[in-house]
Design a protein around this motif. Structure first.
Motif, PDB file in Angstrom:
ATOM      1  N   ILE A  31       0.850  -1.186   0.000  1.00  0.00           N
ATOM      2  CA  ILE A  31       0.000   0.000   0.000  1.00  0.00           C
ATOM      3  C   ILE A  31       0.892   1.245   0.000  1.00  0.00           C
ATOM      4  CG2 ILE A  31      -1.897  -1.136   1.231  1.00  0.00           C
ATOM      5  CD1 ILE A  31      -0.887   0.552   3.731  1.00  0.00           C
ATOM      6  N   ARG A  32       0.382   2.314  -0.585  1.00  0.00           N
ATOM      7  CA  ARG A  32       1.100   3.583  -0.526  1.00  0.00           C
ATOM      8  C   ARG A  32       0.501   4.411   0.613  1.00  0.00           C
ATOM      9  NH1 ARG A  32       4.228   6.228  -4.275  1.00  0.00           N
ATOM     10  NH2 ARG A  32       3.405   5.060  -6.052  1.00  0.00           N
ATOM     11  N   ARG A  33       1.351   4.810   1.563  1.00  0.00           N
ATOM     12  CA  ARG A  33       0.872   5.505   2.743  1.00  0.00           C
ATOM     13  C   ARG A  33       0.414   6.919   2.393  1.00  0.00           C
ATOM     14  NH1 ARG A  33       1.671   3.729   7.661  1.00  0.00           N
ATOM     15  NH2 ARG A  33       1.908   5.842   8.486  1.00  0.00           N
ATOM     16  N   SER A  34      -0.741   7.295   2.913  1.00  0.00           N
ATOM     17  CA  SER A  34      -1.268   8.635   2.675  1.00  0.00           C
ATOM     18  C   SER A  34      -1.067   9.556   3.871  1.00  0.00           C
ATOM     19  CB  SER A  34      -2.763   8.567   2.331  1.00  0.00           C
ATOM     20  OG  SER A  34      -3.501   8.014   3.406  1.00  0.00           O
ATOM     21  N   LEU A  35      -0.492   8.992   4.974  1.00  0.00           N
ATOM     22  CA  LEU A  35      -0.278   9.772   6.190  1.00  0.00           C
ATOM     23  C   LEU A  35       1.173   9.657   6.640  1.00  0.00           C
ATOM     24  CD1 LEU A  35      -3.438   8.662   8.217  1.00  0.00           C
ATOM     25  CD2 LEU A  35      -3.157  10.818   6.968  1.00  0.00           C
ATOM     26  N   PRO A  36       1.690  10.660   7.361  1.00  0.00           N
ATOM     27  CA  PRO A  36       3.028  10.535   7.941  1.00  0.00           C
ATOM     28  C   PRO A  36       3.017   9.478   9.041  1.00  0.00           C
ATOM     29  CG  PRO A  36       2.187  12.793   8.077  1.00  0.00           C
ATOM     30  CD  PRO A  36       1.065  11.933   7.634  1.00  0.00           C
ATOM     31  N   PRO A  37       4.147   8.865   9.384  1.00  0.00           N
ATOM     32  CA  PRO A  37       5.439   9.051   8.714  1.00  0.00           C
ATOM     33  C   PRO A  37       5.519   8.266   7.404  1.00  0.00           C
ATOM     34  CG  PRO A  37       5.639   7.426  10.455  1.00  0.00           C
ATOM     35  CD  PRO A  37       4.228   7.937  10.523  1.00  0.00           C
ATOM     36  N   PHE A  38       6.538   8.548   6.613  1.00  0.00           N
ATOM     37  CA  PHE A  38       6.746   7.892   5.321  1.00  0.00           C
ATOM     38  C   PHE A  38       5.569   8.121   4.373  1.00  0.00           C
ATOM     39  CE2 PHE A  38       9.025   5.281   8.495  1.00  0.00           C
ATOM     40  CZ  PHE A  38      10.326   5.448   8.040  1.00  0.00           C
ATOM     41  N   GLN A  39       4.964   9.287   4.447  1.00  0.00           N
ATOM     42  CA  GLN A  39       3.841   9.608   3.561  1.00  0.00           C
ATOM     43  C   GLN A  39       4.278   9.496   2.100  1.00  0.00           C
ATOM     44  OE1 GLN A  39       2.128  13.432   4.323  1.00  0.00           O
ATOM     45  NE2 GLN A  39       0.421  13.133   2.945  1.00  0.00           N
ATOM     46  N   GLY A  40       3.448   8.808   1.307  1.00  0.00           N
ATOM     47  CA  GLY A  40       3.736   8.625  -0.110  1.00  0.00           C
ATOM     48  C   GLY A  40       4.608   7.430  -0.418  1.00  0.00           C
ATOM     49  N   GLN A  41       5.173   6.765   0.589  1.00  0.00           N
ATOM     50  CA  GLN A  41       6.025   5.607   0.356  1.00  0.00           C
ATOM     51  C   GLN A  41       5.206   4.312   0.417  1.00  0.00           C
ATOM     52  OE1 GLN A  41       9.779   5.274   2.338  1.00  0.00           O
ATOM     53  NE2 GLN A  41      10.072   7.489   2.473  1.00  0.00           N
ATOM     54  N   TRP A  42       5.753   3.276  -0.189  1.00  0.00           N
ATOM     55  CA  TRP A  42       5.104   1.961  -0.175  1.00  0.00           C
ATOM     56  C   TRP A  42       5.422   1.245   1.132  1.00  0.00           C
ATOM     57  CZ3 TRP A  42       1.496   0.851  -3.607  1.00  0.00           C
ATOM     58  CH2 TRP A  42       1.505   1.510  -4.839  1.00  0.00           C
ATOM     59  N   ALA A  43       4.451   0.476   1.606  1.00  0.00           N
ATOM     60  CA  ALA A  43       4.588  -0.218   2.885  1.00  0.00           C
ATOM     61  C   ALA A  43       3.700  -1.453   2.896  1.00  0.00           C
ATOM     62  CB  ALA A  43       4.207   0.715   4.034  1.00  0.00           C
ATOM     63  N   LEU A  44       3.876  -2.263   3.904  1.00  0.00           N
ATOM     64  CA  LEU A  44       2.993  -3.406   4.112  1.00  0.00           C
ATOM     65  C   LEU A  44       1.685  -2.937   4.738  1.00  0.00           C
ATOM     66  CD1 LEU A  44       5.578  -5.891   5.653  1.00  0.00           C
ATOM     67  CD2 LEU A  44       4.666  -5.955   3.317  1.00  0.00           C
ATOM     68  N   PRO A  45       0.579  -3.600   4.442  1.00  0.00           N
ATOM     69  CA  PRO A  45      -0.679  -3.283   5.137  1.00  0.00           C
ATOM     70  C   PRO A  45      -0.527  -3.577   6.627  1.00  0.00           C
ATOM     71  CG  PRO A  45      -1.063  -4.716   3.251  1.00  0.00           C
ATOM     72  CD  PRO A  45       0.404  -4.673   3.467  1.00  0.00           C
ATOM     73  N   GLY A  46      -1.082  -2.724   7.446  1.00  0.00           N
ATOM     74  CA  GLY A  46      -1.001  -2.950   8.885  1.00  0.00           C
ATOM     75  C   GLY A  46      -1.491  -1.736   9.655  1.00  0.00           C
TER      76      GLY A  46
END
Length: 230
Positions: free
Chosen positions: A32-47
């Motif tokens: 998923i691409r994070r829409s909130l800080p931290p790492f806003q806009g970066q790809w991450a695992l769902p969680g």
């Protein structure tokens, strides 16, 4: 009055590594691409964070549904990650899970704090937020080990499949070629597959016989001491 602890308590989260197999040739991970800080806009695992009134399994299932739209999938606890500084917000411990899904049967949709959700080939993952790259590598190692001694690989296949598709699944996950004759002889001798009176449809080659995994037969054999091994 609620009890007041003398020492600060870390927050607790769950993260999910979701594996899917694309045409039995490419092992993929859903991000998923994070829409909130931290790492806003970066790809991450769902969680996300675990609610006070839910178990870890319930939290993992809820996060999967909220962030990807997925329900009723194979989900198993993987490992606990708790290095100080892994989350810039606070002292956070994460219990990681891995899931196995059939890509065709589980389309993804971004929700809650995700602006996008997509499948990525295992060998072409983008930079990941937090320590999620480490979590993914741990999940890959678990999958490669466990697929040899438990029939979890069938979770990645459609309900009806060919023996060639099954063999390709194992070759893709294990990263090695398997002898066709020996593989088929071994898997059929286990008595875990139901041969169907059906063949492939709309294929440019000779249609192959279709099979189904017989979970009840496996459970009955396991009760009698049967060991699944590829």
């Amino acid at each position: 009055m609620p009890y007041t602890y003398e020492y600060p308590r870390p927050a607790l989260t769950v993260d999910c590594v979701i594996f899917g197999l694309d045409d039995q040739t490419t092992l993929k991970v859903m991000l998923i691409r994070r829409s909130l800080p931290p790492f806003q806009g970066q790809w991450a695992l769902p969680g996300g964070f675990v609610h006070l009134q839910e178990s870890l399994d319930e939290a993992a299932q809820r996060e999967l549904q909220e962030e990807t739209g997925m329900t009723d999938v194979f989900l198993e606890q993987l490992y606990t990650f708790g290095a100080p500084g892994r989350d810039p917000r606070d002292r956070v411990v994460s219990v990681a899970y891995y899931a196995l899904v059939n890509l065709a049967e589980h389309p993804v949709q971004a929700a809650t704090d995700a602006s996008d959700a997509a499948w990525f080939p295992m060998d072409a993952l983008p930079p990941l937020a937090f320590d999620h790259a480490e979590i993914v590598q741990r999940a890959i190692a678990r999958l490669k080990g466990k697929v040899r001694y438990e029939p979890i690989g069938f979770e990645l296949l459609p309900q009806k499949f060919t023996l060639s598709q099954l063999q390709k699944l194992y070759e893709t996950i294990l990263g090695q070629l398997l002898d066709k004759r020996n593989f088929r002889k071994k898997i059929l001798k286990m008595g875990l597959l139901t041969e169907l009176d059906e063949t492939q449809a709309n294929v440019p080659h000779r249609a192959a016989r279709l099979y189904q995994f017989d979970e009840q037969a496996y459970l009955a054999l396991r009760e009698r001491g049967f060991n699944f091994e590829i």
